[in-house]
Design a protein around this motif. Structure first.
Motif, PDB file in Angstrom:
ATOM      1  N   HIS A   1       2.639  68.221  -6.463  1.00 17.68           N
ATOM      2  CA  HIS A   1       2.777  66.855  -5.951  1.00 17.68           C
ATOM      3  C   HIS A   1       2.607  66.770  -4.440  1.00 17.68           C
ATOM      4  O   HIS A   1       2.325  65.685  -3.920  1.00 17.68           O
ATOM      5  CB  HIS A   1       4.168  66.316  -6.300  1.00 17.68           C
ATOM      6  CG  HIS A   1       4.267  65.717  -7.669  1.00 17.68           C
ATOM      7  ND1 HIS A   1       3.302  64.897  -8.201  1.00 17.68           N
ATOM      8  CD2 HIS A   1       5.250  65.812  -8.614  1.00 17.68           C
ATOM      9  CE1 HIS A   1       3.679  64.511  -9.414  1.00 17.68           C
ATOM     10  NE2 HIS A   1       4.854  65.057  -9.683  1.00 17.68           N
ATOM     11  N   GLN A   2       2.790  67.873  -3.730  1.00 18.00           N
ATOM     12  CA  GLN A   2       2.624  67.811  -2.281  1.00 18.00           C
ATOM     13  C   GLN A   2       1.199  67.381  -1.923  1.00 18.00           C
ATOM     14  O   GLN A   2       0.967  66.803  -0.857  1.00 18.00           O
ATOM     15  CB  GLN A   2       2.957  69.163  -1.642  1.00 18.00           C
ATOM     16  CG  GLN A   2       4.359  69.678  -1.936  1.00 18.00           C
ATOM     17  CD  GLN A   2       5.445  68.760  -1.437  1.00 18.00           C
ATOM     18  OE1 GLN A   2       5.522  68.442  -0.251  1.00 18.00           O
ATOM     19  NE2 GLN A   2       6.299  68.306  -2.348  1.00 18.00           N
ATOM     20  N   TRP A   3       0.273  67.621  -2.812  1.00 18.66           N
ATOM     21  CA  TRP A   3      -1.101  67.139  -2.661  1.00 18.66           C
ATOM     22  C   TRP A   3      -1.326  65.891  -3.521  1.00 18.66           C
ATOM     23  O   TRP A   3      -1.671  64.843  -3.007  1.00 18.66           O
ATOM     24  CB  TRP A   3      -2.097  68.229  -3.065  1.00 18.66           C
ATOM     25  CG  TRP A   3      -2.245  69.336  -2.091  1.00 18.66           C
ATOM     26  CD1 TRP A   3      -3.178  69.431  -1.074  1.00 18.66           C
ATOM     27  CD2 TRP A   3      -1.444  70.523  -1.997  1.00 18.66           C
ATOM     28  NE1 TRP A   3      -3.011  70.598  -0.384  1.00 18.66           N
ATOM     29  CE2 TRP A   3      -1.963  71.297  -0.915  1.00 18.66           C
ATOM     30  CE3 TRP A   3      -0.364  71.022  -2.714  1.00 18.66           C
ATOM     31  CZ2 TRP A   3      -1.414  72.522  -0.556  1.00 18.66           C
ATOM     32  CZ3 TRP A   3       0.190  72.250  -2.355  1.00 18.66           C
ATOM     33  CH2 TRP A   3      -0.328  72.983  -1.280  1.00 18.66           C
ATOM     34  N   PHE A   4      -1.118  66.037  -4.806  1.00 16.53           N
ATOM     35  CA  PHE A   4      -1.424  64.960  -5.757  1.00 16.53           C
ATOM     36  C   PHE A   4      -0.155  64.143  -5.998  1.00 16.53           C
ATOM     37  O   PHE A   4       0.619  64.414  -6.900  1.00 16.53           O
ATOM     38  CB  PHE A   4      -1.927  65.550  -7.075  1.00 16.53           C
ATOM     39  CG  PHE A   4      -2.871  64.651  -7.832  1.00 16.53           C
ATOM     40  CD1 PHE A   4      -2.437  63.480  -8.401  1.00 16.53           C
ATOM     41  CD2 PHE A   4      -4.211  64.981  -7.962  1.00 16.53           C
ATOM     42  CE1 PHE A   4      -3.293  62.655  -9.102  1.00 16.53           C
ATOM     43  CE2 PHE A   4      -5.098  64.174  -8.663  1.00 16.53           C
ATOM     44  CZ  PHE A   4      -4.629  62.997  -9.235  1.00 16.53           C
ATOM     45  N   GLY A   5       0.053  63.135  -5.150  1.00 16.45           N
ATOM     46  CA  GLY A   5       1.252  62.323  -5.225  1.00 16.45           C
ATOM     47  C   GLY A   5       1.823  62.047  -3.855  1.00 16.45           C
ATOM     48  O   GLY A   5       2.238  60.926  -3.555  1.00 16.45           O
ATOM     49  N   ASP A   6       1.863  63.076  -2.990  1.00 18.72           N
ATOM     50  CA  ASP A   6       2.389  62.905  -1.648  1.00 18.72           C
ATOM     51  C   ASP A   6       1.259  62.651  -0.647  1.00 18.72           C
ATOM     52  O   ASP A   6       1.241  61.626   0.036  1.00 18.72           O
ATOM     53  CB  ASP A   6       3.185  64.141  -1.220  1.00 18.72           C
ATOM     54  CG  ASP A   6       4.443  64.329  -2.049  1.00 18.72           C
ATOM     55  OD1 ASP A   6       4.626  63.600  -3.046  1.00 18.72           O
ATOM     56  OD2 ASP A   6       5.245  65.215  -1.719  1.00 18.72           O
TER      57      ASP A   6
ATOM     58  N   ILE B   1       1.542  55.654 -11.875  1.00 15.94           N
ATOM     59  CA  ILE B   1       2.363  56.856 -11.693  1.00 15.94           C
ATOM     60  C   ILE B   1       2.054  57.883 -12.777  1.00 15.94           C
ATOM     61  O   ILE B   1       2.263  59.086 -12.595  1.00 15.94           O
ATOM     62  CB  ILE B   1       3.868  56.494 -11.694  1.00 15.94           C
ATOM     63  CG1 ILE B   1       4.707  57.635 -11.098  1.00 15.94           C
ATOM     64  CG2 ILE B   1       4.354  56.149 -13.099  1.00 15.94           C
ATOM     65  CD1 ILE B   1       4.490  57.858  -9.626  1.00 15.94           C
ATOM     66  N   TRP B   2       1.508  57.432 -13.892  1.00 15.89           N
ATOM     67  CA  TRP B   2       1.170  58.350 -14.983  1.00 15.89           C
ATOM     68  C   TRP B   2       0.222  59.450 -14.498  1.00 15.89           C
ATOM     69  O   TRP B   2       0.371  60.621 -14.886  1.00 15.89           O
ATOM     70  CB  TRP B   2       0.531  57.593 -16.154  1.00 15.89           C
ATOM     71  CG  TRP B   2      -0.867  57.112 -15.896  1.00 15.89           C
ATOM     72  CD1 TRP B   2      -1.249  55.905 -15.406  1.00 15.89           C
ATOM     73  CD2 TRP B   2      -2.079  57.855 -16.079  1.00 15.89           C
ATOM     74  NE1 TRP B   2      -2.617  55.843 -15.276  1.00 15.89           N
ATOM     75  CE2 TRP B   2      -3.154  57.033 -15.690  1.00 15.89           C
ATOM     76  CE3 TRP B   2      -2.367  59.145 -16.552  1.00 15.89           C
ATOM     77  CZ2 TRP B   2      -4.482  57.433 -15.744  1.00 15.89           C
ATOM     78  CZ3 TRP B   2      -3.694  59.557 -16.606  1.00 15.89           C
ATOM     79  CH2 TRP B   2      -4.736  58.707 -16.208  1.00 15.89           C
ATOM     80  N   LEU B   3      -0.758  59.064 -13.666  1.00 15.35           N
ATOM     81  CA  LEU B   3      -1.738  60.054 -13.221  1.00 15.35           C
ATOM     82  C   LEU B   3      -1.081  61.080 -12.303  1.00 15.35           C
ATOM     83  O   LEU B   3      -1.364  62.282 -12.388  1.00 15.35           O
ATOM     84  CB  LEU B   3      -2.895  59.357 -12.502  1.00 15.35           C
ATOM     85  CG  LEU B   3      -4.027  60.265 -12.012  1.00 15.35           C
ATOM     86  CD1 LEU B   3      -4.632  61.051 -13.165  1.00 15.35           C
ATOM     87  CD2 LEU B   3      -5.098  59.445 -11.290  1.00 15.35           C
ATOM     88  N   ASN B   4      -0.195  60.625 -11.458  1.00 18.89           N
ATOM     89  CA  ASN B   4       0.560  61.500 -10.570  1.00 18.89           C
ATOM     90  C   ASN B   4       1.331  62.555 -11.371  1.00 18.89           C
ATOM     91  O   ASN B   4       1.220  63.767 -11.140  1.00 18.89           O
ATOM     92  CB  ASN B   4       1.520  60.626  -9.748  1.00 18.89           C
ATOM     93  CG  ASN B   4       2.237  61.384  -8.667  1.00 18.89           C
ATOM     94  OD1 ASN B   4       1.731  62.344  -8.126  1.00 18.89           O
ATOM     95  ND2 ASN B   4       3.447  60.935  -8.348  1.00 18.89           N
ATOM     96  N   GLU B   5       2.129  62.089 -12.340  1.00 12.76           N
ATOM     97  CA  GLU B   5       2.983  63.005 -13.107  1.00 12.76           C
ATOM     98  C   GLU B   5       2.193  63.804 -14.141  1.00 12.76           C
ATOM     99  O   GLU B   5       2.489  64.978 -14.387  1.00 12.76           O
ATOM    100  CB  GLU B   5       4.108  62.226 -13.786  1.00 12.76           C
ATOM    101  CG  GLU B   5       5.041  61.502 -12.833  1.00 12.76           C
ATOM    102  CD  GLU B   5       5.775  62.443 -11.882  1.00 12.76           C
ATOM    103  OE1 GLU B   5       5.743  63.675 -12.094  1.00 12.76           O
ATOM    104  OE2 GLU B   5       6.382  61.952 -10.920  1.00 12.76           O
ATOM    105  N   ALA B   6       1.212  63.170 -14.766  1.00 12.50           N
ATOM    106  CA  ALA B   6       0.410  63.887 -15.751  1.00 12.50           C
ATOM    107  C   ALA B   6      -0.365  65.024 -15.098  1.00 12.50           C
ATOM    108  O   ALA B   6      -0.457  66.130 -15.643  1.00 12.50           O
ATOM    109  CB  ALA B   6      -0.554  62.927 -16.454  1.00 12.50           C
TER     110      ALA B   6
ATOM    111  N   LEU C   1      -9.039  63.582  -3.921  1.00 13.33           N
ATOM    112  CA  LEU C   1      -8.042  63.745  -2.868  1.00 13.33           C
ATOM    113  C   LEU C   1      -8.654  63.556  -1.483  1.00 13.33           C
ATOM    114  O   LEU C   1      -8.069  62.903  -0.610  1.00 13.33           O
ATOM    115  CB  LEU C   1      -7.384  65.113  -2.984  1.00 13.33           C
ATOM    116  CG  LEU C   1      -6.505  65.346  -4.219  1.00 13.33           C
ATOM    117  CD1 LEU C   1      -5.929  66.757  -4.204  1.00 13.33           C
ATOM    118  CD2 LEU C   1      -5.371  64.324  -4.297  1.00 13.33           C
ATOM    119  N   ARG C   2      -9.812  64.142  -1.250  1.00 12.04           N
ATOM    120  CA  ARG C   2     -10.414  64.044   0.081  1.00 12.04           C
ATOM    121  C   ARG C   2     -10.776  62.596   0.440  1.00 12.04           C
ATOM    122  O   ARG C   2     -10.794  62.227   1.615  1.00 12.04           O
ATOM    123  CB  ARG C   2     -11.646  64.944   0.157  1.00 12.04           C
ATOM    124  CG  ARG C   2     -11.301  66.428   0.128  1.00 12.04           C
ATOM    125  CD  ARG C   2     -12.528  67.306   0.283  1.00 12.04           C
ATOM    126  NE  ARG C   2     -12.194  68.724   0.129  1.00 12.04           N
ATOM    127  CZ  ARG C   2     -11.663  69.475   1.078  1.00 12.04           C
ATOM    128  NH1 ARG C   2     -11.415  68.947   2.266  1.00 12.04           N
ATOM    129  NH2 ARG C   2     -11.388  70.750   0.855  1.00 12.04           N
TER     130      ARG C   2
END
Length: 900
Positions: free
Chosen positions: A349-354, A364-369, A457-458
């Protein structure tokens, strides 16, 4: 020490209720300073604030003393006002506002009013006149109580010392400071914390300045944060142990090392050694996967003693429950394995979510999934001996039970109320979502999927993104619109696909025949008309070549490039397809003949599909029992133990005692030889495959001793527990404690209660609670239930105790009566999470009459439960489905011919 008597427990609950701050649903009775008359004609925003004002930067100056009942704050928020207004909407809940003002771009200071308008914290800030669009600074001075229910900023005590910790996800930051409490509002924060002498303070960045304050306290100014949403801030204050861990070395494009620290309650710092030692390797594995340097400068791991969320990915400052973080190097394989997967999840999550945050709670589903998908993959890449390679597929199969309900939800859920936000954090998000991502990765290949992730992400570093943005990165990478259609169909449709599959061999070559509809179990009223775009991989014969294709129609014939007609077709080859298979009985029998020779992931998927057909009434139970027995001796621990939960269901739903006894005898005959090979204590298999054997022993001994009540296993286990120089292996100690609780009764129970009253070891306390939930004596079980009201039980432990009340199904009726009799006291003792958990054990009531009673009792109070009305819907539906299963055909044990 004797267990807490019921009257004493009741008295303590009433005292506790009197001492607790007002409940959220009584907010209107609380005085609201600086209140102004709201515009009654304006629609009050609900889960989404208007776009006319946007936060640009926060300055938080908080004074936090956990010895007090409240804390204070001075907050500045720089905002951009894009439309002339005499008021704005923001968030704040139960804040005692002493003063509020707005500073204009010209430097004019104007008094403002503050009015909390809704119970869940939508607030109106009024200006003395209409202000033109400009940059404004909002200033607040306030106090707030520490939250009693483990949300927001809350307080815990241990050994006479007090601490404060935070949990702001999803919408609890508004309880700690006035804010714009949505994921889309990412801003930098300047944070200053004032603490008393002897206390430490931890937040998302490291301190850059320290000043003494009168009374011996300290004022700590921290480095500015990168842009963050409110829910990713974190605070920990108190006489904490702060332990320096091994520095994470530079890697790739990141030239600076990352300081690593562990944070725990006073005296518990040494217990952080294992977690700190494994973090650099796991962290670097994750950083290499993303190919983007870590953004947050430092990493703290915080062990919170009363933390119901298990883990929270606050940027640079991850908070865990003590039970999960304070593991030791010599703990069970299962404990270390669970921690590593959880730890990898929060690091991901430090990358995908934060670094890149969902734009709204509907995504939020994509973040947690994603984090749930990547975590076991990263652990497997770093330490394959921890056997996490199939975690995603296994957990996706487990999510199918929830997803089979008519009351299930879509992965991508529209958010209309705050209850919808709460229900977004369930196994549909985490496990089904991860399973769907795994299916997509399996179809396009790991390299293409990783490239799409990096592209996504980029494009949005330090910003927010939607699921559609991710789909765009995927489409730009693989140039396959059908694949994106497939992903959209899975996130927008509720339920599990039921894929009927067969084959034919005309002169033109082998063809796979498919038909799809929504799966539903026996007794379900879910509509079956649904159409997914579905990746399917098949293999002609056990040793054939796997071919993947996309099923796009309700009925379809898909050609395979093969002229020979196979004796058996292996459906869902690779095992990553998120669907249940519907096959003819003859096809199932052909599959069972080769099932022990298939890869483990395929074995798991086929076994679960067969169970689904049995639960829907399409195949006999004897066929499932045949499959389960055929896998009892396979090497993979997760495959060999996969049938145990289903076999327990069959035992509990057996219509008569004689049916149950016959099934129990059959299962004992099948699994006793497996234990003879594995052993109660380490032997040859442990030397060959120690982790695999330990994990299998754990599940196998629990199944035989607690579900099948194998007297021989129970007596041998108790003998090991009682012999000081021959302690049982760590992995079966919990089962041994449960057996002792059942066999020895009150003396042993009193010892467990004494342990809970005196021990500060979170893992030991959890094991004691698990054992107490296995008590079989009705009188003792009643006393265990009343422990919920004991003041020495932490709130997250109250929730553990309640969630485990269904483990001994014979006690569920008494538990249900207890819930009804004690609801007023349960409201005072717990939180919305506690009240929502009360419904979980009730599936064991297993009758339509009970379903009606549960409906009538919980429906009027649905707004108080975590998850709201959906929690009630699912509890009632599970009871009805259980009743339908129980009234179905009795379980049939396989004939000798079937077993062969």
């Amino acid at each position: 020490m004797p267990t807490l008597p019921r009257l004493t427990a009741l008295f303590l609950a009433l005292v506790l209720a009197a001492l607790l701050p007002p409940r959220a649903d009584a907010w209107a009775a609380k005085p609201k300073p600086l209140k102004a008359q709201a515009d009654t004609e304006e629609v009050v925003p609900t889960v989404r604030l208007p776009d006319t004002v946007r936060p640009l930067r926060y300055r938080l100056n908080l004074t936090i003393d956990p010895d007090q009942t409240e804390y204070s704050g001075q907050v500045e928020i720089k905002v951009a006002l894009s439309k002339a207004a005499d008021h704005i909407w923001l968030n704040g809940r139960d804040l005692d506002m002493a003063s509020a003002e707005v500073v204009t771009a010209a430097g004019e200071h104007l008094p403002a009013t503050w009015d909390q308008v809704t119970p869940d914290g939508v607030a109106r800030m009024g200006f003395p006149r209409s202000l033109a669009p400009q940059t404004l600074t909002l200033r607040f001075t306030y106090t707030a109580p520490f939250d009693p229910s483990l949300d927001g900023l809350y307080r815990v005590s241990e050994k006479g010392l007090n601490y404060a910790f935070s949990q702001f996800e999803a919408i609890s930051a508004r309880q700690a400071w006035p804010c714009f409490d949505e994921p889309r509002f990412k801003t930098p924060y300047d944070i200053t914390l004032t603490v008393k002498a002897g206390d430490e303070a931890v937040t998302n960045t490291l301190p850059v300045r320290e000043e003494a304050v009168p009374g011996g306290g300290r004022r700590l100014t921290f480095a500015p944060t990168r842009p963050l949403p409110t829910y990713l801030l974190a605070f920990a204050v108190g006489p904490l142990d702060i332990v320096k861990g091994p520095t994470i070395p530079p890697s790739g494009a990141r030239r600076r090392p990352i300081p690593l620290r562990g944070v725990a309650l006073h005296g518990k710092g040494p217990r952080l050694a294992y977690a700190l030692s494994v973090t650099p390797g796991l962290f670097l594995t994750m950083e290499r996967y993303f190919g983007i340097p870590y953004a947050y400068g430092k990493l703290d791991l915080i062990a919170a003693p009363d933390f119901d969320a298990v883990g929270m990915e606050n940027a640079g400052t991850i908070i865990y429950s003590e039970q999960r973080l304070l593991v030791k190097a010599d703990d069970t394989v299962d404990a270390r394995r669970r921690f590593l997967v959880l730890h990898a999840h929060e690091i991901a999550h430090q990358w995908f979510g934060d670094l890149v945050t969902p734009a709204g709670w509907e995504d939020i589903w994509l973040n947690e999934a994603f984090a749930s998908w990547l975590a076991p993959k990263a652990v497997d890449a770093w330490q394959p001996r921890m056997l996490t390679a199939r975690v995603v597929e296994q957990e996706a199969l487990e999510a199918m039970d929830l997803d089979s309900l008519a009351s299930t939800r879509t992965i991508h859920q529209p958010i209309a109320t705050t209850s919808d936000i709460e229900t977004a954090f369930d196994n549909i998000t985490y496990r089904k979502g991860a399973g769907v991502l795994s299916m997509v990765e399996g179809y396009i290949g790991p390299d293409a999927f990783r490239k799409a992730v990096a592209t996504h992400l980029r494009r949005h570093i330090d910003g927010v993104a939607t699921a559609q943005d991710f789909f765009g990165a995927l489409a730009d990478t693989v140039h396959d619109p059908v694949l994106v259609d497939s992903l959209r169909s899975y996130i927008n449709l509720p339920g599990v696909p039921r894929l009927s599959l067969g084959w034919t061999c005309p002169r033109t070559g082998l063809q796979v025949l498919t038909a799809q509809r929504r799966y539903r179990p026996l007794g379900s009223e879910a509509a079956t008309a649904a159409h997914w775009t579905l990746p399917l991989c098949v293999r002609p014969g056990a040793a054939g070549t796997t071919t993947c294709m996309m099923v796009t129609a309700t009925r379809q014939a898909l050609p395979l490039n093969q002229s020979a007609c196979p004796a058996v077709l292996i459906p869902n080859a690779t095992g990553s397809g998120y669907f249940r298979l519907s096959l003819t009985t003859e096809h199932w029998r052909r599959l069972l003949a080769v099932l022990p020779r298939l890869p483990a992931a395929e074995q798991l998927a086929l076994l679960e599909s067969l169970w689904g057909e049995v639960a829907a009434g399409h195949q006999p139970q004897s066929l499932y029992l045949t499959a389960a027995v055929s896998l009892a001796t396979v090497p993979a621990w997760d495959v060999a133990s996969a049938p145990f939960p289903r076999l327990k269901q069959l035992l509990e739903q057996a219509p008569t005692d004689s049916d149950r006894a016959a099934l129990r005898l059959f299962l004992l005959q099948a699994w006793r030889p497996v234990l003879a090979r594995v052993g109660l204590t380490p032997g040859k298999l442990d030397r060959v495959a120690p982790e695999n054997t330990a994990l299998l022993r754990d599940r196998l001994v629990a199944f035989l001793a607690l579900e099948l009540r194998d007297e021989d296993v129970r007596m041998r286990l108790m003998a090991l527990m009682r012999t000081s120089d021959t302690q049982p292996p760590a992995e079966i100690r919990a089962t041994g404690m449960a057996v002792m609780a059942q066999e020895l009764g009150r003396p042993y129970i009193n010892g467990l209660v004494d342990q809970l009253r005196s021990s500060t070891d979170a893992e030991e306390r959890e094991m004691a609670l698990d054992a107490l939930n296995r008590v079989t004596d009705p009188t003792l079980a009643a006393e265990v239930r009343d422990m919920v009201f004991a003041p020495w039980l932490k709130l997250n432990e109250v929730n553990m105790l309640i969630r485990g009340q269904g483990r001994e199904s014979s006690h569920v009726p008494a538990y249900w009566a207890w819930v009804q009799a004690n609801m007023a006291h349960l409201r005072a003792r717990g939180s919305s999470a506690t009240l929502g958990a009360l419904t979980l054990p009730l599936e064991g009531l297993c009758s339509t009459t009970a379903a009606d009673q549960v409906e009538g009792f919980f429906r009027p109070m649905a707004a108080e439960l975590e998850g709201g009305g959906r929690t009630v819907d699912q509890a009632v539906e599970r009871i009805r489905l259980c009743a339908a299963q129980r009234s179905g055909p009795p379980p049939q044990t396989p004939t000798p011919e079937q077993k062969q």
